[in-house]
Every structure is written in structure tokens, then in C-alpha cells.
Design a protein around this motif. Sequence first.
Motif, PDB file in Angstrom:
ATOM      1  N   LYS A   1     -45.368  32.292  35.819  1.00 35.93           N
ATOM      2  CA  LYS A   1     -46.382  31.303  35.454  1.00 35.93           C
ATOM      3  C   LYS A   1     -45.794  30.055  34.803  1.00 35.93           C
ATOM      4  N   TYR A   2     -44.517  30.113  34.416  1.00 37.03           N
ATOM      5  CA  TYR A   2     -43.880  28.953  33.797  1.00 37.03           C
ATOM      6  C   TYR A   2     -43.069  28.117  34.784  1.00 37.03           C
ATOM      7  N   ILE A   3     -43.019  28.557  36.037  1.00 38.41           N
ATOM      8  CA  ILE A   3     -42.334  27.743  37.052  1.00 38.41           C
ATOM      9  C   ILE A   3     -43.240  26.586  37.453  1.00 38.41           C
ATOM     10  N   LYS A   4     -42.722  25.377  37.370  1.00 41.94           N
ATOM     11  CA  LYS A   4     -43.508  24.193  37.742  1.00 41.94           C
ATOM     12  C   LYS A   4     -43.427  24.007  39.248  1.00 41.94           C
ATOM     13  N   ILE A   5     -44.575  24.032  39.902  1.00 41.52           N
ATOM     14  CA  ILE A   5     -44.646  23.845  41.354  1.00 41.52           C
ATOM     15  C   ILE A   5     -44.932  22.372  41.639  1.00 41.52           C
ATOM     16  N   ILE A   6     -44.040  21.736  42.381  1.00 35.40           N
ATOM     17  CA  ILE A   6     -44.191  20.314  42.716  1.00 35.40           C
ATOM     18  C   ILE A   6     -44.179  20.176  44.225  1.00 35.40           C
ATOM     19  N   ASN A   7     -45.331  19.889  44.814  1.00 39.79           N
ATOM     20  CA  ASN A   7     -45.370  19.702  46.264  1.00 39.79           C
ATOM     21  C   ASN A   7     -45.036  18.262  46.633  1.00 39.79           C
ATOM     22  N   GLY A   8     -45.097  17.963  47.920  1.00 42.24           N
ATOM     23  CA  GLY A   8     -44.663  16.639  48.382  1.00 42.24           C
ATOM     24  C   GLY A   8     -45.418  15.492  47.761  1.00 42.24           C
ATOM     25  N   THR A   9     -46.753  15.605  47.694  1.00 41.74           N
ATOM     26  CA  THR A   9     -47.538  14.515  47.113  1.00 41.74           C
ATOM     27  C   THR A   9     -47.309  14.424  45.607  1.00 41.74           C
ATOM     28  N   ASP A  10     -47.089  15.572  44.960  1.00 39.60           N
ATOM     29  CA  ASP A  10     -46.790  15.562  43.518  1.00 39.60           C
ATOM     30  C   ASP A  10     -45.484  14.811  43.248  1.00 39.60           C
ATOM     31  N   PHE A  11     -44.464  15.122  44.052  1.00 37.16           N
ATOM     32  CA  PHE A  11     -43.161  14.492  43.845  1.00 37.16           C
ATOM     33  C   PHE A  11     -43.227  13.005  44.142  1.00 37.16           C
ATOM     34  N   ALA A  12     -43.968  12.641  45.179  1.00 39.54           N
ATOM     35  CA  ALA A  12     -44.153  11.223  45.492  1.00 39.54           C
ATOM     36  C   ALA A  12     -44.783  10.500  44.308  1.00 39.54           C
ATOM     37  N   GLU A  13     -45.755  11.142  43.664  1.00 38.01           N
ATOM     38  CA  GLU A  13     -46.426  10.520  42.520  1.00 38.01           C
ATOM     39  C   GLU A  13     -45.500  10.432  41.312  1.00 38.01           C
ATOM     40  N   LEU A  14     -44.668  11.455  41.109  1.00 40.44           N
ATOM     41  CA  LEU A  14     -43.698  11.401  40.016  1.00 40.44           C
ATOM     42  C   LEU A  14     -42.745  10.225  40.210  1.00 40.44           C
ATOM     43  N   LEU A  15     -42.278  10.038  41.431  1.00 43.65           N
ATOM     44  CA  LEU A  15     -41.381   8.923  41.736  1.00 43.65           C
ATOM     45  C   LEU A  15     -42.076   7.586  41.471  1.00 43.65           C
ATOM     46  N   PHE A  16     -43.290   7.473  41.967  1.00 47.29           N
ATOM     47  CA  PHE A  16     -44.052   6.229  41.828  1.00 47.29           C
ATOM     48  C   PHE A  16     -44.326   5.916  40.366  1.00 47.29           C
ATOM     49  N   ASP A  17     -44.854   6.887  39.641  1.00 47.42           N
ATOM     50  CA  ASP A  17     -45.266   6.659  38.252  1.00 47.42           C
ATOM     51  C   ASP A  17     -44.080   6.354  37.334  1.00 47.42           C
ATOM     52  N   SER A  18     -42.898   6.843  37.708  1.00 46.13           N
ATOM     53  CA  SER A  18     -41.723   6.599  36.864  1.00 46.13           C
ATOM     54  C   SER A  18     -41.085   5.239  37.135  1.00 46.13           C
ATOM     55  N   GLY A  19     -41.590   4.537  38.160  1.00 43.66           N
ATOM     56  CA  GLY A  19     -40.997   3.250  38.518  1.00 43.66           C
ATOM     57  C   GLY A  19     -39.680   3.394  39.264  1.00 43.66           C
ATOM     58  N   PHE A  20     -39.509   4.526  39.938  1.00 42.54           N
ATOM     59  CA  PHE A  20     -38.267   4.794  40.664  1.00 42.54           C
ATOM     60  C   PHE A  20     -38.071   3.765  41.786  1.00 42.54           C
ATOM     61  N   VAL A  21     -36.840   3.262  41.908  1.00 44.68           N
ATOM     62  CA  VAL A  21     -36.520   2.259  42.929  1.00 44.68           C
ATOM     63  C   VAL A  21     -35.732   2.910  44.060  1.00 44.68           C
ATOM     64  N   PHE A  22     -36.263   2.787  45.264  1.00 47.89           N
ATOM     65  CA  PHE A  22     -35.577   3.338  46.435  1.00 47.89           C
ATOM     66  C   PHE A  22     -34.560   2.323  46.957  1.00 47.89           C
ATOM     67  N   ASP A  23     -33.305   2.732  46.993  1.00 47.85           N
ATOM     68  CA  ASP A  23     -32.273   1.921  47.647  1.00 47.85           C
ATOM     69  C   ASP A  23     -31.140   2.852  48.076  1.00 47.85           C
ATOM     70  N   SER A  24     -30.145   2.295  48.753  1.00 49.52           N
ATOM     71  CA  SER A  24     -29.057   3.120  49.299  1.00 49.52           C
ATOM     72  C   SER A  24     -28.205   3.801  48.229  1.00 49.52           C
ATOM     73  N   LYS A  25     -28.255   3.269  47.001  1.00 47.85           N
ATOM     74  CA  LYS A  25     -27.415   3.822  45.933  1.00 47.85           C
ATOM     75  C   LYS A  25     -27.817   5.224  45.532  1.00 47.85           C
ATOM     76  N   ILE A  26     -29.059   5.597  45.798  1.00 50.68           N
ATOM     77  CA  ILE A  26     -29.539   6.899  45.339  1.00 50.68           C
ATOM     78  C   ILE A  26     -28.851   8.055  46.056  1.00 50.68           C
ATOM     79  N   TYR A  27     -28.216   7.759  47.197  1.00 48.54           N
ATOM     80  CA  TYR A  27     -27.580   8.847  47.953  1.00 48.54           C
ATOM     81  C   TYR A  27     -26.064   8.891  47.772  1.00 48.54           C
ATOM     82  N   LYS A  28     -25.542   7.984  46.943  1.00 50.44           N
ATOM     83  CA  LYS A  28     -24.108   7.977  46.727  1.00 50.44           C
ATOM     84  C   LYS A  28     -23.713   9.130  45.805  1.00 50.44           C
ATOM     85  N   LYS A  29     -22.670   9.826  46.154  1.00 48.69           N
ATOM     86  CA  LYS A  29     -22.215  10.973  45.365  1.00 48.69           C
ATOM     87  C   LYS A  29     -21.218  10.534  44.304  1.00 48.69           C
TER      88      LYS A  29
END
Length: 279
Positions: free
Chosen positions: A251-279
Motif C-alpha cells: 500500500k506504500y508503493i506509489k503507482i504512477i501511470n503515463g498521464t500521472d507522469f506526464a503531469e508530474l513533468l508538466f507541473d515541475s516545469g521540466f524542459v524537454f531537450d536532447s540533454k536529458i538523454y546524455k549519460k
Amino acid sequence: MNWLTARQGYFIYNFINLNIGSIVIVPKAQVFSVYRVIETPEVFSSTKTNVDEKYDIGFMVKVELLYEDVSRYDYLDSTLNSKLKFRGTNLVFNDEDTKLIERMITSVENKTPIDDFSETKKSILREINQYITSIGHDKFERLIVSYLKHIGADKVVIPSKKDKGNNDARADIDVKAAFNKLGIVIYVQAKCHNGTSDTTGIQQLLAYESEVDDDFKLLVPVKWFITSGELVNNYEDHLPEVYKAKADELKYIKIINGTDFAELLFDSGFVFDSKIYKK
């Protein structure tokens, strides 16, 4: 009627041409009220209005109040707000204004102010969700890493699949994120699925009980299951008995589905660019 100027005649003409169903907006300071005409205009009658004849107002029309003292700031765009500052007796709106008024009335009815961007947000979330379902598992993991760094993680790693320590062979963590000031480590099991995810990821999280990395051992574990799709309905019923026994932990595992994760990204002001995939 020497008193009747062309300007005054124009205002009277507008008034007597009101039709049943016409919308009348009465502006006030900071607010406005909306009425609907329910009878045709007529010459003033003290009998009908119970108003003394000495206050003859010339013409009258019966209306019903739709909305009273509505905030200009919340529900009028700049075009309508400017026109309602008109100082004449009345003003007839054009077709474009009428469309604005219809939208305004719908907004007032639904209690959605003009600065409510909920529909815009929904559209953006759909695009983000569609994107994350298409990037594949490796990029999905990197996206989660970048998001956790973005929200303040002190250290984020994608751990080796080989070193399971004392954990069951089923145990698996895709991403670990340390938040030292909070005293927690977030364990993420990620599934990049375009559709329904089964309980495999949940089982992998439940099986991970012993931390193998010294940098995370003193932190309290918090477990997240993130899927770009949807977790199967009533997932608890689909778990093997050995994991159903871990109901308290489950019951303490947080379930985050696709729309939930999209909203987390949006609400946090996350910026999508090529740098996010650099290791």
C-alpha cells in the motif's frame, strides 16, 4: 421632439430593436451583470411597473437576470472589457463580439475564468504522454533520471542488474534517487508500455529488500512504479501469493501511470531537450 439628437435617437433605436432572447450586459465598477430579454420593448407604463409617472423613462423591456455582479477581471477578455467602458446609453455588439460574449457566458456558467488553462494543460499532457510511450525503455529510464534530478535529487543512478546483494533474484530497481535532506531514497521500477502493464514491476519492487549501495543504505526507501501506460486494474489480485502477503508494504508503493507522469513533468516545469538523454 427637439430634444432628440441623432446620437440619442441611435440609442433609442438600439433599445426598441431588442428581441426576445437578446442578451443585455450591464457594466458596473469591477463587475457586470448579464440579462436575457423575455418580452418585446414597449412604451413606459406606470401601471405595469408601479413606478410613478413623473419618472417616465420613455421605453422599457422586461428581462430576466442570468448572472449578477460577475468579476470583470476573471471573465472578460481585453476586447469586451474595453467595449464595456463605453459611456453611451447602449452599445450594439458585432458578430465577433457576439461570439466572445457566448464564450464568456459559457465560462461564467461553468465557472471557468479566462485565465483557466485547464484545457490547454490537458492537450499538452496528451502530447507528453504520447511522446513518452514512444521513446523506448532506455530513454524512458533516462527521462526519469533527469526528472528526479530536476526536482532536487542529490544523487541519481541506474544500478547494475547484476549486483542484487542479498535480495531475491526477482528483485530489480531501474533508478535510484537520493534526497539526503529528506532522508529518503526513491526506488523506481519503470515500464515503457503503450497499453497495460502487468504486476511484474510491482513484484520486482517488493522483492528488493536489502540495499547494496553504501551511498543509499542510511536512507529510508520510498518505492515508485512508473509506467508510460496503465497498471492492470485490481493489480493486487494478480500478484502471486508470496507478494500478496506483503500487503502492508504494497500500500506504500506509489503507482504512477503515463498521464500521472506526464503531469508530474508538466507541473515541475521540466524542459524537454536532447540533454536529458546524455549519460
